[in-house]
Enzyme design. Structure first.
Site, mmCIF file in Angstrom:
data_model
loop_
_atom_site.group_PDB
_atom_site.id
_atom_site.type_symbol
_atom_site.label_atom_id
_atom_site.label_comp_id
_atom_site.label_asym_id
_atom_site.label_seq_id
_atom_site.Cartn_x
_atom_site.Cartn_y
_atom_site.Cartn_z
ATOM 1 N N LYS A 92 -33.634 4.212 -21.209
ATOM 2 C CA LYS A 92 -32.704 3.246 -20.631
ATOM 3 C C LYS A 92 -32.937 3.119 -19.119
ATOM 4 O O LYS A 92 -32.965 2.016 -18.569
ATOM 5 C CB LYS A 92 -31.250 3.677 -20.911
ATOM 6 C CG LYS A 92 -30.878 3.550 -22.380
ATOM 7 C CD LYS A 92 -29.544 4.198 -22.721
ATOM 8 C CE LYS A 92 -29.315 4.165 -24.228
ATOM 9 N NZ LYS A 92 -28.120 4.896 -24.666
ATOM 10 N N GLN A 152 -23.939 9.192 -22.333
ATOM 11 C CA GLN A 152 -24.791 9.338 -23.517
ATOM 12 C C GLN A 152 -24.117 10.236 -24.557
ATOM 13 O O GLN A 152 -23.667 11.337 -24.234
ATOM 14 C CB GLN A 152 -26.157 9.923 -23.086
ATOM 15 C CG GLN A 152 -27.178 10.028 -24.190
ATOM 16 C CD GLN A 152 -27.654 8.665 -24.706
ATOM 17 O OE1 GLN A 152 -27.858 7.726 -23.933
ATOM 18 N NE2 GLN A 152 -27.829 8.562 -26.011
ATOM 19 N N ASP A 173 -21.318 -0.018 -22.631
ATOM 20 C CA ASP A 173 -21.562 0.357 -24.033
ATOM 21 C C ASP A 173 -20.532 -0.294 -24.951
ATOM 22 O O ASP A 173 -20.712 -0.317 -26.170
ATOM 23 C CB ASP A 173 -21.459 1.886 -24.199
ATOM 24 C CG ASP A 173 -22.828 2.553 -24.306
ATOM 25 O OD1 ASP A 173 -23.819 1.834 -24.561
ATOM 26 O OD2 ASP A 173 -22.898 3.784 -24.138
#
Ligand code: NAD
Length: 292
Positions: free
Chosen positions: A52, A96, A119
């Site tokens: 990412k 994460q 997200d």
């Protein structure tokens, strides 16, 4: 049969984003800045998060990776999140997952400022998604919508069967595809582990989204001719012929289902590559919202 090529589509999206970032910079506007927090040393999570960060660099974003040790307490992590929430330079950030067992994932997701939650996991953003209001649609469902859109797959009025009801894929996919939106207006059936006679349901489907995590679960005899198949599953299956010792297998028995499909995503190279592209897209959206 047409392959829904996630690798190529994600490369196209990244190129479009890079062009937009170039234009922002030429106009002396701030480039989008994505931060990522990772706790612990899980190999797969580190690979994902590094991918990412690299993707950010390639499109001209700024990126910040915050690596915290496994023994980080919940309070310390919440403190890091608060620092990012109030940092004016950061447009969006992700934590994460999975987190170490001693940290409450729900508490962490709730602590993220919904305006920076690229997200799309904060309950406020999930609620806004369910109400079809401006939000951040989480990367995997967003990527599937984008693939269907770019390949001009008709969804309006179609019978869609989603297999799997996870919060990150199956459930949002069923909501989004039933909504009044460009890629939507479908009649959706959400199926799961307690569904009876699944085969009779999938055989009626014009479009199937499989998000189960069982390799090659969907067989050729479970689908009708002309079906559109989106395979979200990724399972590592031992394979001595590969250097890594494994290969990635989807939820769909590809060869037999592809034979009957009008469109199908491969694994790898289908839904997977779209995820990072859509995270970048959400970060660009966050940047634009903050600066508009
Ligand atoms: P999950 O693992 O949380 O849940 C699996 C779902 O499958 C459950 O809702 C369960 O009810 C359903 N299920 C299990 N057995 C079933 C059966 N026999 N019949 C019908 N339904 C059944 O799901 P997830 O997190 O959405 O992950 C699913 C797969 O997608 C995994 O392989 C995961 O690695 C993959 N995934 C890929 C991406 C990507 O970017 N490509 C993103 C997220 C998840």
């Amino acid at each position: 049969m047409i392959l829904l090529d996630g690798k190529k589509t994600s490369a196209d999206i990244k190129e479009e984003i890079a062009l937009e970032v170039g234009a922002l910079k030429r106009n002396e506007k701030k480039a989008p800045h994505l931060a990522a927090i990772i706790v612990g040393n899980d190999g797969a999570s580190l690979t994902y998060v590094n991918a990412k960060v690299k993707a950010c660099e390639r499109v001209g974003f700024e990126s910040t990776l915050i690596q915290l040790p496994e023994e980080t307490t919940e309070a310390e992590l919440l403190n890091e999140i608060e620092i990012l929430n109030v940092d004016n330079d950061i447009d969006g950030f992700i934590v994460q997952l999975p987190l170490p067992k001693h940290i409450d994932e729900q508490k962490v997701l709730l602590a993220v400022d919904p305006a920076k939650d690229v997200d799309g996991f904060h309950p406020e953003n999930v609620g806004r998604m369910a109400l079809n209001l401006p939000t951040f649609i989480s990367a995997t469902p967003f990527g599937i919508l984008e693939l269907l859109d770019r390949y001009e797959v008709e969804t309006s009025g179609k019978n869609v069967v989603v297999i799997g009801r996870s919060h990150i894929v199956g459930s949002p996919m069923s909501i989004l595809l039933s909504q009044k939106r460009k890629v939507g207006n479908a009649t959706v059936t959400l199926t799961h582990s307690r569904t009876q006679n699944l085969e009779a349901i999938t055989k009626e489907a014009d479009i199937i989204v499989a998000a189960i995590g069982i390799p090659e679960f969907l067989k050729g005899n479970m689908v009708k001719d002309g079906v559109v198949v989106i395979d979200v599953g990724i399972t590592r299956v031992a394979d001595a012929s590969k250097k890594s010792g494994f290969r990635l297998v989807g939820d769909v028995a590809f060869d037999e289902v592809a034979e009957k499909s009008s469109f199908i995503t491969p694994v790898p190279g289908g839904v997977g590559p779209m995820t990072i592209a859509m995270l970048l897209k959400n970060t660009l959206i966050a940047n634009k919202r903050r600066n508009s």
